[in-house]
Design a protein around this motif. Structure first.
Motif, short mmCIF file in Angstrom:
data_model
loop_
_atom_site.label_atom_id
_atom_site.label_comp_id
_atom_site.label_asym_id
_atom_site.label_seq_id
_atom_site.Cartn_x
_atom_site.Cartn_y
_atom_site.Cartn_z
N LEU A 48 0.81 -1.22 0.00
CA LEU A 48 0.00 0.00 0.00
C LEU A 48 0.85 1.27 0.00
O LEU A 48 0.36 2.34 -0.39
CB LEU A 48 -0.95 0.00 1.20
CG LEU A 48 -2.06 -1.07 1.17
CD1 LEU A 48 -2.95 -0.94 2.40
CD2 LEU A 48 -2.89 -0.95 -0.11
N SER A 69 -6.13 -0.14 -3.49
CA SER A 69 -5.85 0.45 -2.18
C SER A 69 -7.10 0.46 -1.30
O SER A 69 -7.02 0.12 -0.11
CB SER A 69 -5.30 1.87 -2.34
OG SER A 69 -6.20 2.70 -3.05
N ALA A 73 -7.04 -2.25 1.62
CA ALA A 73 -6.92 -1.72 2.98
C ALA A 73 -8.12 -2.12 3.83
O ALA A 73 -7.97 -2.49 5.01
CB ALA A 73 -6.79 -0.19 2.93
#
Length: 331
Positions: A48, A69, A73
């Protein structure tokens, strides 16, 4: 990236030992000693961090950056929480669908598929199937992370294989995301290789599953055959997890409960070690699945037919190693 992942995982290992963040062996475990968990944080943070940097340099498109992302995440955070305070299955599944929907929004849904020479435009049905596909990829990766090094080796070999295929087939611009994922995982593999010093946990397995699924769909927008190629390269995990799930479902077992009835788990107990099974997965990926994937990418073999050719020996192995068989019966 490998060096950063190596360092982050090492630092987290010390933190986990100091705070007793341990995976305690039980009847459903494939390990025998308490081992630190959630080491996948090294993979997640490294990837990331690298992802937006690659985006700013123009190596990765903005839509893919947002897709990877955001979904990555979110799924990683959910997995980290679940590693330390188990979340009810229904709430985990809701989070998995939310992450998959986010990813597909930025990808543009499911592209047209090439099936035995026919082009299929599935519209909204295809988009719904793509969500289910991502959720399954996420969960099967979690199911297959049960012995030392296997999930890490699968990610590294599959990603490096697809990088080679992209390069040989003239799609160099697609190389960066899987290359970043491979190097991010390679640093963690140092600590996770049999005998593992730390486990990746749900934070790592869920993250790898959703990212690999996203990369396969993104590549299919450029060339429909690449979806088949990814399914071929990930064949060991797809076949073992799916075959096991079907057999357990037909037997009336609760498919969401932890178990040790995957083919790779039976194989590791039969061989008395995790190492030969993990090594075997790497060899199958590189010596069997990579050449078939390359033939499909170079249009020497139809994608659907390539999947069949690749999966038949894997199904034979699944049967040989009793994937999905009742553990009581196997004993």
């Amino acid at each position: 990236m490998a060096t950063l992942s190596l360092g982050v995982t090492g630092a987290f290992l010390r933190y986990a030992l100091a705070h007793r963040l341990m995976e305690i062996p039980n009847a459903r475990s494939s390990h025998s000693i308490p081992t630190p968990r959630s080491g996948g944080v090294g993979i997640v943070l490294t990837f990331l961090i690298a992802l937006p940097l690659a985006g700013m340099l123009g190596a990765i498109g903005p839509n893919l950056v947002w897709s990877l992302s955001g979904a990555g995440a979110g799924i990683a955070l959910l997995g980290f929480i679940d590693d330390h305070r188990p979340i009810a299955a229904r709430w985990r599944l809701l989070g998995h669908f939310a992450g998959s929907l986010w990813a597909l929004f930025w990808l543009g849904g499911l592209p047209a598929l090439e099936v035995f020479g026919m082009t299929l435009e599935l519209g909204w049905i295809g988009h719904a199937l793509a969500v289910v596909y991502l959720v399954w990829m996420l969960n099967l990766y979690n199911f297959m992370d049960g012995i030392d090094g296997i999930a890490s080796v699968e990610a590294v070999t599959s990603c490096l294989s697809i990088c080679l295929i992209y390069w040989l087939s003239g799609y160099d611009d697609l190389i960066w995301p899987p290359l970043l994922l491979a190097t991010s995982t390679l640093g963690f593999l140092y600590w996770n290789f049999p005998p593992a010093k730390i486990f990746m946990g749900d934070i790592g397995s869920g993250f790898l599953g959703i990212v690999l699924g996203i990369l396969s769909l993104q590549a299919a927008w450029r060339n429909a055959d690449f979806l088949w190629v990814w399914c071929i390269l990930l064949g060991v995990f797809i076949v073992d997890a799916t075959f096991t799930l079907i057999r357990r479902f037909l037997r009336g077992e609760r498919i969401y409960e932890a178990h040790r009835s995957h083919g790779y788990q039976f194989a590791s107990r039969q061989l008395g070690s995790h190492f030969p099974v993990t090594l075997g997965v790497a060899l199958i990926n590189l010596l069997w699945l990579l050449p078939i994937g390359l033939f499909v990418a170079m249009q020497k073999l139809d994608g659907g037919l390539g999947v069949i050719v690749a999966y038949v020996p894997l199904l034979i192995l699944a049967v040989k190693y009793r994937a999905g068989e009742s553990e009581r019966r196997a004993e």
